[in-house]
Design a protein around this motif. Structure first.
Motif, PDB file in Angstrom:
ATOM      1  N   ARG A 101       0.691  -1.284   0.008  1.00 11.05           N
ATOM      2  CA  ARG A 101      -0.250   0.295   0.123  1.00 11.05           C
ATOM      3  C   ARG A 101       0.390   1.248   0.137  1.00 11.05           C
ATOM      4  NH1 ARG A 101      -4.984  -2.372   2.831  1.00 11.05           N
ATOM      5  NH2 ARG A 101      -5.972  -1.982   1.183  1.00 11.05           N
ATOM      6  N   PRO A 102       1.744   1.367   0.695  1.00  7.13           N
ATOM      7  CA  PRO A 102       2.418   3.010   1.037  1.00  7.13           C
ATOM      8  C   PRO A 102       3.054   3.021  -0.597  1.00  7.13           C
ATOM      9  CG  PRO A 102       3.302   1.516   2.615  1.00  7.13           C
ATOM     10  CD  PRO A 102       2.596   0.479   2.185  1.00  7.13           C
ATOM     11  N   GLN A 103       2.804   1.895  -1.302  1.00  5.15           N
ATOM     12  CA  GLN A 103       3.947   2.043  -2.783  1.00  5.15           C
ATOM     13  C   GLN A 103       2.402   2.780  -3.369  1.00  5.15           C
ATOM     14  OE1 GLN A 103       6.020  -1.406  -3.411  1.00  5.15           O
ATOM     15  NE2 GLN A 103       5.764  -1.779  -2.085  1.00  5.15           N
ATOM     16  N   MET A 104       1.682   2.488  -2.730  1.00  6.53           N
ATOM     17  CA  MET A 104       0.617   3.149  -4.220  1.00  6.53           C
ATOM     18  C   MET A 104      -0.387   3.859  -3.374  1.00  6.53           C
ATOM     19  SD  MET A 104      -0.322  -0.183  -5.502  1.00  6.53           S
ATOM     20  CE  MET A 104      -2.019  -0.340  -6.144  1.00  6.53           C
ATOM     21  N   GLN A 105      -0.208   5.422  -4.338  1.00  5.68           N
ATOM     22  CA  GLN A 105      -1.294   6.580  -3.450  1.00  5.68           C
ATOM     23  C   GLN A 105      -2.155   6.885  -4.457  1.00  5.68           C
ATOM     24  OE1 GLN A 105      -0.753   7.227   0.036  1.00  5.68           O
ATOM     25  NE2 GLN A 105       0.785   5.588   0.720  1.00  5.68           N
ATOM     26  N   MET A 106      -2.913   7.432  -3.819  1.00  6.73           N
ATOM     27  CA  MET A 106      -4.251   8.235  -5.110  1.00  6.73           C
ATOM     28  C   MET A 106      -4.486  10.155  -5.035  1.00  6.73           C
ATOM     29  SD  MET A 106      -7.746   6.655  -5.989  1.00  6.73           S
ATOM     30  CE  MET A 106      -8.811   7.621  -7.119  1.00  6.73           C
ATOM     31  N   ILE A 107      -4.506  10.941  -5.086  1.00  8.64           N
ATOM     32  CA  ILE A 107      -4.668  12.270  -5.141  1.00  8.64           C
ATOM     33  C   ILE A 107      -6.498  12.216  -5.971  1.00  8.64           C
ATOM     34  CG2 ILE A 107      -4.441  14.578  -5.709  1.00  8.64           C
ATOM     35  CD1 ILE A 107      -1.478  13.372  -6.289  1.00  8.64           C
ATOM     36  N   PHE A 108      -6.915  12.907  -4.454  1.00  8.48           N
ATOM     37  CA  PHE A 108      -8.481  12.917  -5.478  1.00  8.48           C
ATOM     38  C   PHE A 108      -9.099  13.914  -5.631  1.00  8.48           C
ATOM     39  CE2 PHE A 108      -7.945   9.901  -1.754  1.00  8.48           C
ATOM     40  CZ  PHE A 108      -8.738   8.972  -2.375  1.00  8.48           C
ATOM     41  N   MET A 126       2.588  14.146   8.163  1.00 11.50           N
ATOM     42  CA  MET A 126       3.110  12.915   9.135  1.00 11.50           C
ATOM     43  C   MET A 126       2.094  11.861   9.447  1.00 11.50           C
ATOM     44  SD  MET A 126       5.211  14.880  12.692  1.00 11.50           S
ATOM     45  CE  MET A 126       6.273  15.340  12.733  1.00 11.50           C
ATOM     46  N   GLU A 127       1.547  12.062   9.225  1.00 13.20           N
ATOM     47  CA  GLU A 127       0.252  10.505   9.474  1.00 13.20           C
ATOM     48  C   GLU A 127       0.339   9.783   8.501  1.00 13.20           C
ATOM     49  OE1 GLU A 127      -4.015  11.678   7.794  1.00 13.20           O
ATOM     50  OE2 GLU A 127      -4.788  10.171   9.815  1.00 13.20           O
ATOM     51  N   PRO A 128       0.938   9.431   6.978  1.00 11.82           N
ATOM     52  CA  PRO A 128       1.134   8.625   6.976  1.00 11.82           C
ATOM     53  C   PRO A 128       2.570   7.740   6.921  1.00 11.82           C
ATOM     54  CG  PRO A 128       0.633  10.475   4.963  1.00 11.82           C
ATOM     55  CD  PRO A 128       0.373  10.443   6.237  1.00 11.82           C
ATOM     56  N   LEU A 129       3.216   8.527   7.761  1.00 12.97           N
ATOM     57  CA  LEU A 129       4.891   8.319   8.272  1.00 12.97           C
ATOM     58  C   LEU A 129       4.313   7.567   9.557  1.00 12.97           C
ATOM     59  CD1 LEU A 129       6.848  11.723   8.362  1.00 12.97           C
ATOM     60  CD2 LEU A 129       6.987   9.728   6.418  1.00 12.97           C
ATOM     61  N   HIS A 130       2.967   8.464  10.171  1.00 11.31           N
ATOM     62  CA  HIS A 130       2.588   8.004  11.761  1.00 11.31           C
ATOM     63  C   HIS A 130       2.117   5.817  11.113  1.00 11.31           C
ATOM     64  CE1 HIS A 130       3.768  10.555  14.071  1.00 11.31           C
ATOM     65  NE2 HIS A 130       3.297  11.274  14.162  1.00 11.31           N
ATOM     66  N   ALA A 131       1.291   5.848   9.997  1.00  9.42           N
ATOM     67  CA  ALA A 131      -0.085   4.995   9.461  1.00  9.42           C
ATOM     68  C   ALA A 131       0.906   4.119   8.713  1.00  9.42           C
ATOM     69  CB  ALA A 131      -0.475   5.173   8.553  1.00  9.42           C
ATOM     70  N   LYS A 141      10.826  13.265  11.637  1.00 10.17           N
ATOM     71  CA  LYS A 141       9.834  13.201  10.390  1.00 10.17           C
ATOM     72  C   LYS A 141       9.266  14.641  10.342  1.00 10.17           C
ATOM     73  CE  LYS A 141       8.034   8.880  12.255  1.00 10.17           C
ATOM     74  NZ  LYS A 141       6.651   8.275  13.327  1.00 10.17           N
ATOM     75  N   ARG A 142       9.193  15.743  11.047  1.00  7.88           N
ATOM     76  CA  ARG A 142       9.262  17.153  10.733  1.00  7.88           C
ATOM     77  C   ARG A 142       9.739  17.637   9.527  1.00  7.88           C
ATOM     78  NH1 ARG A 142      11.133  22.569  12.838  1.00  7.88           N
ATOM     79  NH2 ARG A 142       8.924  23.516  13.320  1.00  7.88           N
ATOM     80  N   LYS A 143      11.561  16.805   9.789  1.00  3.57           N
ATOM     81  CA  LYS A 143      12.303  17.467   7.974  1.00  3.57           C
ATOM     82  C   LYS A 143      11.761  16.769   7.276  1.00  3.57           C
ATOM     83  CE  LYS A 143      17.165  17.652  10.589  1.00  3.57           C
ATOM     84  NZ  LYS A 143      17.534  16.428  11.437  1.00  3.57           N
ATOM     85  N   LEU A 144      11.176  15.900   7.270  1.00  2.00           N
ATOM     86  CA  LEU A 144      10.376  15.245   6.014  1.00  2.00           C
ATOM     87  C   LEU A 144       9.523  15.894   5.364  1.00  2.00           C
ATOM     88  CD1 LEU A 144      10.475  11.255   6.770  1.00  2.00           C
ATOM     89  CD2 LEU A 144      11.961  12.500   4.794  1.00  2.00           C
ATOM     90  N   ILE A 183       4.725  11.838   0.161  1.00  2.00           N
ATOM     91  CA  ILE A 183       5.694  11.305   1.446  1.00  2.00           C
ATOM     92  C   ILE A 183       6.644  10.376   1.442  1.00  2.00           C
ATOM     93  CG2 ILE A 183       4.364  11.549   3.445  1.00  2.00           C
ATOM     94  CD1 ILE A 183       5.853  13.630   4.787  1.00  2.00           C
ATOM     95  N   LEU A 184       5.680   9.003   1.586  1.00  2.00           N
ATOM     96  CA  LEU A 184       5.932   8.177   1.515  1.00  2.00           C
ATOM     97  C   LEU A 184       7.181   7.084   0.483  1.00  2.00           C
ATOM     98  CD1 LEU A 184       2.912   6.181   3.162  1.00  2.00           C
ATOM     99  CD2 LEU A 184       5.056   6.719   4.267  1.00  2.00           C
ATOM    100  N   LYS A 185       7.208   8.237  -0.596  1.00  2.00           N
ATOM    101  CA  LYS A 185       8.220   7.588  -1.466  1.00  2.00           C
ATOM    102  C   LYS A 185       7.546   6.782  -2.297  1.00  2.00           C
ATOM    103  CE  LYS A 185      11.906  10.721  -0.220  1.00  2.00           C
ATOM    104  NZ  LYS A 185      11.158  11.235   0.185  1.00  2.00           N
ATOM    105  N   PRO A 186       6.446   6.837  -2.574  1.00  2.00           N
ATOM    106  CA  PRO A 186       5.661   5.323  -3.602  1.00  2.00           C
ATOM    107  C   PRO A 186       6.467   5.129  -5.274  1.00  2.00           C
ATOM    108  CG  PRO A 186       4.563   7.664  -4.127  1.00  2.00           C
ATOM    109  CD  PRO A 186       5.388   7.825  -2.941  1.00  2.00           C
ATOM    110  N   LYS A 187       5.949   4.177  -5.287  1.00  2.00           N
ATOM    111  CA  LYS A 187       5.815   4.411  -6.939  1.00  2.00           C
ATOM    112  C   LYS A 187       5.463   4.559  -8.107  1.00  2.00           C
ATOM    113  CE  LYS A 187       9.122  -0.286  -5.820  1.00  2.00           C
ATOM    114  NZ  LYS A 187       8.898  -1.145  -6.371  1.00  2.00           N
ATOM    115  N   PHE A 188       3.691   4.507  -7.439  1.00  2.00           N
ATOM    116  CA  PHE A 188       3.034   4.770  -8.622  1.00  2.00           C
ATOM    117  C   PHE A 188       1.645   5.388  -7.410  1.00  2.00           C
ATOM    118  CE2 PHE A 188      -1.913   3.516  -9.357  1.00  2.00           C
ATOM    119  CZ  PHE A 188      -1.820   3.901 -10.885  1.00  2.00           C
ATOM    120  N   VAL A 189       1.220   6.179  -8.150  1.00  2.00           N
ATOM    121  CA  VAL A 189       0.097   7.745  -8.158  1.00  2.00           C
ATOM    122  C   VAL A 189      -0.284   7.564  -8.839  1.00  2.00           C
ATOM    123  CG1 VAL A 189      -0.091  10.011  -7.666  1.00  2.00           C
ATOM    124  CG2 VAL A 189       1.676   8.962  -6.755  1.00  2.00           C
TER     125      VAL A 189
END
Ligand SMILES: Nc1ncnc2c1ncn2[C@@H]1O[C@H](COP(=O)(O)OP(=O)(O)OP(=O)(O)O)[C@@H](O)[C@H]1O
Ligand SMILES: [Mg+2]
Length: 346
Positions: A101-108, A126-131, A141-144, A183-189
């Motif tokens: 899942r982190p490798q695939m993200q959607m923009i709505f 930060m939420e995706p980094l925590h999740a 995380k704040r730096k990211l 932010i999770l550096k996905p491969k696919f969006v």
């Protein structure tokens, strides 16, 4: 396995095979309920090569969002396969999916709807980094988050961290939604009409941002739009959908300069110059009504098609190759497939 086969698998990040989605719809009154089936996506096939942007265009309700949602595992398919780096997402259990899942993200589409109004920008990013349990300290995380804000041109980044979505413009909110998806550096969006709710004045900036992020991060993208001119700017290849089917797919240049399916021709005519439109008016006008399910046999585009032949009622055309990488489903262009449909009908 031979080397060439290995290369082929790794060339394609996403492959969709015979993907189908039907929704059951209940209608009627409390006394008399009826059920109907919406064929949102019908046996769709396509693949997206690594680093490529594939566009999906087509009118409202043709199945664009449903296709993307199935790839993202937000909607369950009725049948079919979705391969991510050769592995079928439809067969994966929750544990395996959590890894992918982190490798695939959607923009709505709607940046007003997609950001939690009660969270600050820092919390949202930060939420995706925590999740996904990224094992970093709060400071890292704040730096990211700061890096991500700089990447989307929201500078100085520190001034945005403690703002809420309602304190930002529509364009800025969509930038935040984009940063959150990356932010999770996905491969696919998958970007679902990411600019259609925005002011015309900020649309081009968001499209340029997506393109440059795609280049910087080596992303692979599915880009959904109503608008052929946006697809022409953004996409390497375009798939044209009509009522749940891909009716034409090919490199952007071929779709724009050599549209072949009558529906694609009509889409191109609408954005082409007026002279072209006037010269080809009689061939291009779409004057039929869209049918409901089950109203007709044969080609789904039949009633609106300016090139229809009697024989188009016989079967449903399949995507057939026109030239390298260019496929069209139209009996007019593939009389040989009409003959095989004819044989099946008899
Ligand atoms: N959750 C659902 N329940 C029932 N029907 C649905 C559902 N989601 C989509 N549909 C139906 O499936 C079909 C395809 O919808 P979809 O949202 O994929 O179209 P779209 O091409 O994205 O349209 P738009 O351009 O308006 O966003 C439509 O007929 C729609 O009404
Ligand atoms: Mg949609």
């Amino acid at each position: 396995m031979t080397n060439s086969k290995k290369t082929q698998i790794h060339d394609e990040l996403i492959t969709v095979k015979s993907l189908v989605k039907r929704f059951e719809k209940k209608q009627g009154t409390i006394f008399r309920k009826t059920k109907s089936t919406v064929h949102a996506v019908n046996h769709v096939d396509f693949s997206i090569k690594k680093g490529e942007i594939l566009g999906i265009i087509g009118e409202s309700g043709c199945g664009k969002t449903t296709t993307a949602r199935m790839i993202m595992r937000l909607t369950k398919e009725t049948s079919g396969q979705i391969l991510f780096e050769g592995q079928d997402l439809c067969q994966m259990g929750e544990r395996e999916l959590r890894r992918v899942r982190p490798q695939m993200q959607m923009i709505f589409q709607d940046p007003y709807d997609s950001l939690n109004p009660g969270m600050t920008i820092l919390e949202i990013l930060m939420e995706p980094l925590h999740a996904h349990r990224v094992e970093l300290s709060f400071d890292d995380k704040r730096k990211l988050v700061i890096e991500a804000l700089e990447h989307i041109d929201m500078k100085p980044a520190e001034t945005f961290l403690y703002r809420y979505p309602h304190q930002l413009s529509g364009g800025q909110r969509q930038r935040i939604a984009i940063a959150r998806s990356l932010i999770l550096k996905p491969k696919f969006v998958a970007a679902d009409e990411p600019t259609s709710m925005l002011d015309v004045s900020v649309r081009m900036g968001i499209l340029q941002l997506l393109k440059s992020l795609k280049e910087d991060m080596g992303l692979t993208m599915l880009f959904i739009t109503h608008d052929l001119s946006t697809a022409a700017i953004m996409c390497d290849r375009i798939a044209v959908m009509y009522r749940g089917d891909v009716v034409e797919i090919g490199p952007t240049n071929k779709i724009i300069y050599n549209p072949t399916h009558p529906y694609t021709k009509a889409l191109v005519a609408v954005v082409s110059d007026l002279n072209y439109f006037l010269d080809h008016r009689s061939e291009l006008i779409l004057d039929g009504e869209v049918q409901n399910e089950g109203e007709q046999g044969g080609c789904p585009f039949l009633a609106r098609c300016p090139q229809q032949m009697d024989n188009c009622r016989i079967g449903i055309p399949k995507l057939e190759q026109m030239s390298a990488d260019h496929y069209v489903s139209c009996f007019h262009h593939h009389p040989e497939s009409l003959m095989s449909a004819n044989k099946q009908a008899n």
